[in-house]
Design a protein around this motif. Structure first.
Motif, PDB file in Angstrom:
ATOM      1  N   VAL A  44       0.910  -1.017   0.071  1.00  0.00           N
ATOM      2  CA  VAL A  44      -0.004   0.089  -0.055  1.00  0.00           C
ATOM      3  C   VAL A  44       0.803   1.330   0.063  1.00  0.00           C
ATOM      4  O   VAL A  44       0.711   2.352  -0.693  1.00  0.00           O
ATOM      5  N   ASN A  45       1.889   1.208   0.624  1.00  0.00           N
ATOM      6  CA  ASN A  45       2.872   2.228   0.784  1.00  0.00           C
ATOM      7  C   ASN A  45       3.632   2.558  -0.447  1.00  0.00           C
ATOM      8  O   ASN A  45       3.949   3.760  -1.090  1.00  0.00           O
ATOM      9  N   ALA A  46       4.020   1.620  -1.108  1.00  0.00           N
ATOM     10  CA  ALA A  46       4.503   1.620  -2.471  1.00  0.00           C
ATOM     11  C   ALA A  46       3.724   2.231  -3.435  1.00  0.00           C
ATOM     12  O   ALA A  46       3.937   3.165  -4.422  1.00  0.00           O
ATOM     13  N   LEU A  47       2.326   1.781  -3.420  1.00  0.00           N
ATOM     14  CA  LEU A  47       1.249   2.481  -4.444  1.00  0.00           C
ATOM     15  C   LEU A  47       1.125   3.933  -4.261  1.00  0.00           C
ATOM     16  O   LEU A  47       0.907   4.719  -4.977  1.00  0.00           O
ATOM     17  N   ALA A  48       1.148   4.153  -2.687  1.00  0.00           N
ATOM     18  CA  ALA A  48       0.729   5.591  -2.450  1.00  0.00           C
ATOM     19  C   ALA A  48       1.914   6.308  -2.754  1.00  0.00           C
ATOM     20  O   ALA A  48       1.684   7.732  -3.310  1.00  0.00           O
ATOM     21  N   ILE A  49       3.168   5.927  -2.640  1.00  0.00           N
ATOM     22  CA  ILE A  49       4.352   6.643  -3.189  1.00  0.00           C
ATOM     23  C   ILE A  49       4.265   7.066  -4.638  1.00  0.00           C
ATOM     24  O   ILE A  49       4.832   8.112  -5.285  1.00  0.00           O
ATOM     25  N   LEU A  50       4.049   5.888  -5.429  1.00  0.00           N
ATOM     26  CA  LEU A  50       3.887   6.089  -6.655  1.00  0.00           C
ATOM     27  C   LEU A  50       2.834   7.134  -7.155  1.00  0.00           C
ATOM     28  O   LEU A  50       3.025   8.099  -7.947  1.00  0.00           O
ATOM     29  N   VAL A  51       1.653   7.144  -6.759  1.00  0.00           N
ATOM     30  CA  VAL A  51       0.750   8.249  -6.815  1.00  0.00           C
ATOM     31  C   VAL A  51       1.245   9.584  -6.223  1.00  0.00           C
ATOM     32  O   VAL A  51       1.109  10.515  -7.159  1.00  0.00           O
ATOM     33  N   LEU A  52       1.610   9.526  -5.057  1.00  0.00           N
ATOM     34  CA  LEU A  52       2.116  11.024  -4.679  1.00  0.00           C
ATOM     35  C   LEU A  52       3.399  11.562  -5.528  1.00  0.00           C
ATOM     36  O   LEU A  52       3.295  12.598  -5.734  1.00  0.00           O
ATOM     37  N   SER A  53       4.106  10.674  -6.075  1.00  0.00           N
ATOM     38  CA  SER A  53       5.382  11.177  -6.829  1.00  0.00           C
ATOM     39  C   SER A  53       4.887  11.475  -8.405  1.00  0.00           C
ATOM     40  O   SER A  53       5.319  12.675  -8.693  1.00  0.00           O
ATOM     41  N   VAL A  54       4.126  10.780  -8.872  1.00  0.00           N
ATOM     42  CA  VAL A  54       3.469  11.284 -10.236  1.00  0.00           C
ATOM     43  C   VAL A  54       2.646  12.538 -10.128  1.00  0.00           C
ATOM     44  O   VAL A  54       2.860  13.398 -10.926  1.00  0.00           O
ATOM     45  N   THR A  55       1.821  12.665  -9.270  1.00  0.00           N
ATOM     46  CA  THR A  55       0.772  13.804  -8.889  1.00  0.00           C
ATOM     47  C   THR A  55       1.754  15.176  -8.536  1.00  0.00           C
ATOM     48  O   THR A  55       1.431  16.199  -8.672  1.00  0.00           O
ATOM     49  N   GLY A  56       2.494  14.604  -7.590  1.00  0.00           N
ATOM     50  CA  GLY A  56       3.343  15.758  -6.979  1.00  0.00           C
ATOM     51  C   GLY A  56       4.230  16.351  -8.162  1.00  0.00           C
ATOM     52  O   GLY A  56       4.684  17.601  -8.139  1.00  0.00           O
ATOM     53  N   ILE A  89      -3.506   8.379   2.948  1.00  0.00           N
ATOM     54  CA  ILE A  89      -3.411   6.700   2.986  1.00  0.00           C
ATOM     55  C   ILE A  89      -1.893   6.775   3.486  1.00  0.00           C
ATOM     56  O   ILE A  89      -1.622   6.037   4.258  1.00  0.00           O
ATOM     57  N   PHE A  90      -0.897   7.598   2.882  1.00  0.00           N
ATOM     58  CA  PHE A  90       0.514   7.448   3.194  1.00  0.00           C
ATOM     59  C   PHE A  90       0.701   7.606   4.745  1.00  0.00           C
ATOM     60  O   PHE A  90       1.273   6.822   5.639  1.00  0.00           O
ATOM     61  N   ALA A  91       0.062   8.787   5.323  1.00  0.00           N
ATOM     62  CA  ALA A  91       0.114   8.956   6.647  1.00  0.00           C
ATOM     63  C   ALA A  91      -0.424   8.079   7.891  1.00  0.00           C
ATOM     64  O   ALA A  91       0.087   7.806   8.618  1.00  0.00           O
ATOM     65  N   VAL A  92      -1.865   7.797   7.179  1.00  0.00           N
ATOM     66  CA  VAL A  92      -2.435   6.788   8.173  1.00  0.00           C
ATOM     67  C   VAL A  92      -1.567   5.476   8.019  1.00  0.00           C
ATOM     68  O   VAL A  92      -1.497   4.851   9.006  1.00  0.00           O
ATOM     69  N   GLY A  93      -0.999   5.120   6.950  1.00  0.00           N
ATOM     70  CA  GLY A  93      -0.269   3.801   6.997  1.00  0.00           C
ATOM     71  C   GLY A  93       0.717   4.003   7.835  1.00  0.00           C
ATOM     72  O   GLY A  93       1.240   2.716   8.333  1.00  0.00           O
ATOM     73  N   PHE A  94       1.506   5.154   7.883  1.00  0.00           N
ATOM     74  CA  PHE A  94       2.724   5.053   8.645  1.00  0.00           C
ATOM     75  C   PHE A  94       2.527   5.117  10.112  1.00  0.00           C
ATOM     76  O   PHE A  94       3.187   4.303  10.948  1.00  0.00           O
ATOM     77  N   ILE A  95       1.323   5.746  10.474  1.00  0.00           N
ATOM     78  CA  ILE A  95       1.065   5.557  11.646  1.00  0.00           C
ATOM     79  C   ILE A  95       0.689   4.167  12.276  1.00  0.00           C
ATOM     80  O   ILE A  95       1.014   3.600  13.306  1.00  0.00           O
ATOM     81  N   GLY A  96      -0.090   3.479  11.304  1.00  0.00           N
ATOM     82  CA  GLY A  96      -0.371   2.013  11.548  1.00  0.00           C
ATOM     83  C   GLY A  96       0.893   1.164  11.655  1.00  0.00           C
ATOM     84  O   GLY A  96       1.083   0.252  12.483  1.00  0.00           O
ATOM     85  N   ARG A  97       1.899   1.557  10.788  1.00  0.00           N
ATOM     86  CA  ARG A  97       3.269   0.835  10.786  1.00  0.00           C
ATOM     87  C   ARG A  97       3.900   0.927  12.052  1.00  0.00           C
ATOM     88  O   ARG A  97       4.780   0.344  12.453  1.00  0.00           O
ATOM     89  N   LEU A  98       3.953   2.254  12.511  1.00  0.00           N
ATOM     90  CA  LEU A  98       4.767   2.468  13.642  1.00  0.00           C
ATOM     91  C   LEU A  98       3.835   1.826  15.148  1.00  0.00           C
ATOM     92  O   LEU A  98       4.755   1.350  15.778  1.00  0.00           O
ATOM     93  N   TYR A  99       2.468   1.631  15.015  1.00  0.00           N
ATOM     94  CA  TYR A  99       1.955   0.842  15.920  1.00  0.00           C
ATOM     95  C   TYR A  99       2.657  -0.394  15.875  1.00  0.00           C
ATOM     96  O   TYR A  99       2.697  -1.250  16.958  1.00  0.00           O
ATOM     97  N   TRP A 100       2.603  -1.137  14.518  1.00  0.00           N
ATOM     98  CA  TRP A 100       3.034  -2.555  14.496  1.00  0.00           C
ATOM     99  C   TRP A 100       4.671  -2.845  14.888  1.00  0.00           C
ATOM    100  O   TRP A 100       4.876  -4.029  15.060  1.00  0.00           O
ATOM    101  N   ALA A 101       5.088  -1.616  15.012  1.00  0.00           N
ATOM    102  CA  ALA A 101       6.733  -1.864  15.383  1.00  0.00           C
ATOM    103  C   ALA A 101       6.588  -2.184  16.909  1.00  0.00           C
ATOM    104  O   ALA A 101       7.650  -3.072  17.348  1.00  0.00           O
TER     105      ALA A 101
END
Length: 265
Positions: A44-56, A89-101
């Motif tokens: 999900v993070n990889a897809l979000a980075i792809l969308v963010l990079s193209v649109t950014g 999605i990127f930000a919420v996913g990162f928070i979830g990833r931090l929790y799973w750490a």
């Protein structure tokens, strides 16, 4: 291959290793490494980075003006919406990833761990650098991230994600307006950098740094799959890392490996 719980290792019947070795057999060692939440976040993070990079990129370099009424041409509006949606999605996913750490196994914590004072770890990092520079004939195998990968993941993904989230929401707060939660949480960032355009510039440079990391990351994953006789890409799908020819990983004492005997050849 079904995932293997590291808390409850699965016993797999195998022939006598010494007999198989004498017959020229190969061994496959399989260890469950990445849990489902880590793998889902990765893709999900990889897809979000792809969308963010193209649109950014398109936001920083807008498309030529479209003919006709502005109300009939909302292309850049859709691009900005896709950027903002992917950012959430990127930000919420990162928070979830931090929790799973904290909730996951010790491999889930590697992304946020930087053993700065560990001299042995630094030595292993430089050994890995020599391997990637084709100065070592044989790599060390690791169940989790090798030290060089851990170094890059920590600074680019862990620290870099925080930087992109903070600067991104600071820019978003300008449109959300004063008093919005984005302004209250991140409005301080713009005066810290100097002005809005400075934040834009640093946010844009952060995008290129992450894209450069992605290119190197894909190259390294494919290279290690081929040259180091261990699974890299498929591990982020199944969660199981396999080691061909059964060489002992450098960090294997933390694991409970499962060995399988394969036919010779």
């Amino acid at each position: 291959m079904a995932p293997l719980d590291d808390a409850k290792p699965v016993a797999v019947p195998a022939d006598d290793p010494s007999a198989a070795s004498a017959a020229g057999g190969r061994f496959l060692k399989a260890i469950y490494v990445y849990e489902v939440p880590v793998r889902v976040w990765h893709w999900v993070n990889a897809l979000a980075i792809l969308v963010l990079s193209v649109t950014g990129y398109l936001i920083a370099n807008p498309l030529p003006s479209q003919p006709g009424e502005a109300s009939a041409n909302f292309l850049m509006g859709y691009i900005r919406f896709a950027h903002f949606a992917a950012a959430y999605i990127f930000a919420v996913g990162f928070i979830g990833r931090l929790y799973w750490a904290f909730a996951g196994n010790h491999h889930a914590r590697q992304l946020f761990r930087f053993p700065f004072w560990d001299r042995h770890w630094w030595g292993e990092l430089f050994l890995e650098a020599r391997w990637y520079l084709f100065l070592e004939r044989k790599p060390k195998l690791y169940v989790g991230h090798n030290p060089l990968a851990q170094f890059a993941m920590f600074w680019v993904i862990a620290v870099g994600s925080v930087f992109m989230i903070v600067t991104g929401f600071a820019l978003y707060s300008e449109g959300a307006g004063q008093g919005s939660w984005q302004d209250r949480l991140f409005g301080w960032v713009i005066p810290l950098f100097g002005q809005s355009m400075d934040v834009h510039t640093w946010h844009h440079l952060g995008m290129w740094a992450i894209l450069l990391f992605v290119i190197v990351h894909i190259y390294a994953a494919v290279r290690e799959d081929i040259m180091s006789r261990q699974s890299i890409i498929s591990t982020m799908i199944s969660g199981v890392r396999t080691f061909k020819d059964a060489e002992a990983p450098a960090d294997e004492e933390q694991e409970r490996p499962v060995k399988r005997t394969l036919p010779a050849g």
